[in-house]
Structure formats: structure tokens, C-alpha cells
Write a protein that holds these residues in place. Structure first.
Motif, short mmCIF file in Angstrom:
data_model
loop_
_atom_site.label_atom_id
_atom_site.label_comp_id
_atom_site.label_asym_id
_atom_site.label_seq_id
_atom_site.Cartn_x
_atom_site.Cartn_y
_atom_site.Cartn_z
N GLY A 1 30.46 23.61 51.03
CA GLY A 1 31.24 22.40 50.83
C GLY A 1 30.58 21.32 50.00
O GLY A 1 31.16 20.26 49.79
N LEU A 2 29.36 21.55 49.49
CA LEU A 2 28.71 20.56 48.65
C LEU A 2 29.39 20.53 47.29
O LEU A 2 29.56 21.57 46.66
N LYS A 3 29.81 19.35 46.86
CA LYS A 3 30.53 19.22 45.61
C LYS A 3 29.62 18.62 44.55
O LYS A 3 29.57 17.41 44.38
N CYS A 4 28.87 19.49 43.89
CA CYS A 4 28.06 19.04 42.75
C CYS A 4 27.82 20.21 41.81
O CYS A 4 27.81 21.36 42.24
N LYS A 5 27.65 19.89 40.56
CA LYS A 5 27.38 20.91 39.56
C LYS A 5 25.91 21.30 39.61
O LYS A 5 25.10 20.61 40.22
N PRO B 1 30.08 15.53 55.63
CA PRO B 1 29.14 16.59 55.97
C PRO B 1 28.15 16.90 54.85
O PRO B 1 27.27 17.74 55.02
N GLU B 2 28.29 16.23 53.69
CA GLU B 2 27.43 16.54 52.55
C GLU B 2 25.94 16.37 52.87
O GLU B 2 25.11 17.16 52.43
N ALA B 3 25.59 15.35 53.65
CA ALA B 3 24.18 15.09 53.96
C ALA B 3 23.55 16.26 54.70
O ALA B 3 22.41 16.64 54.41
N SER B 4 24.28 16.86 55.63
CA SER B 4 23.71 17.99 56.36
C SER B 4 23.51 19.20 55.45
O SER B 4 22.56 19.96 55.62
N PRO C 1 13.80 9.79 55.44
CA PRO C 1 13.75 10.86 54.44
C PRO C 1 14.47 12.11 54.91
O PRO C 1 14.54 12.40 56.11
N ASP C 2 15.01 12.87 53.96
CA ASP C 2 15.72 14.11 54.28
C ASP C 2 14.82 15.32 54.23
O ASP C 2 15.22 16.41 54.61
N THR C 3 13.63 15.17 53.71
CA THR C 3 12.75 16.32 53.54
C THR C 3 11.38 16.02 54.13
O THR C 3 11.01 14.89 54.37
#
Length: 103
Positions: free
Chosen positions: A55-59, A25-28, A95-97
Motif C-alpha cells: 500500500g505504499l504509494k511512491c515511485k 498506514p504508510e508509516a508502518s 526516529p523510524d530506524t
């Protein structure tokens, strides 16, 4: 091929070429974050914190690199090689944006 960016995963076609694909689900969540940044209502840090709660796992530093990465708007950077200048090319990925032009 290097590491896939946040929200993507490295894949290989059966006939050999490598590519990156969206990872659910990270992409959404990444797409949501870019849309929120484009609205300009909340700060980038507030959006990062909300994305982490989703739920995004990034700093935070990784998030800042992510929002500046041209891959997310469908562009790839081609570095200088011999007598050719470095430049951007359109990727084969979706593209995502949406690029917003402010006049």
C-alpha cells in the motif's frame, strides 16, 4: 515548512509551531521497509515492490530518496548560514530506524 516525507504528514500545534507526524498506514510500511533493508536479505528494489503491494504509494526514485533521507533516523540537516557550517542535529521526532554500525 516543505512537503512532509513519505509516511509523514505536516501538522500544526494549536499554539502555532509546525511539525511532522507519522501517517498511518504508510508509516508502518516505511518502518517495515527500513527493517528489511537493515536485514540485508532482499534487494532494495524487491523491498520497494513489496512495500508498494502493501500500500505504499511512491515511485522507485522517491523510495531511493526516502531511504537516504536522514529525517528517518531522527536527524535534521541544517544548511550553512553566514559563518556557521552546515551540520546535522537530532530532531524532536521519534526516529523510524535504528542505526547499525558495522565494524
Amino acid at each position: 515548512m516543505g512537503l512532509a516525507p513519505v509516511g509523514y504528514v505536516n501538522k500544526v500545534y494549536e499554539n502555532g509551531p509546525k511539525y511532522v507526524a507519522r501517517k498511518a498506514p504508510e508509516a508502518s510500511i516505511v518502518i517495515w521497509a527500513f527493517n528489511e533493508i537493515a536485514k540485508g536479505i532482499f534487494s532494495t528494489e524487491q523491498i520497494w515492490k513489496t512495500a508498494r503491494n502493501m500500500g505504499l504509494k511512491c515511485k522507485k526514485n522517491t523510495f531511493w530518496h526516502m531511504i537516504r533521507n536522514p529525517l528517518y533516523c531522527g536527524k535534521l540537516f541544517i544548511p550553512q548560514h553566514k559563518d556557521e557550517e552546515s551540520h546535522f542535529v537530532s530532531g524532536k521526532h521519534e526516529p523510524d530506524t535504528i542505526l547499525i554500525v558495522i565494524e
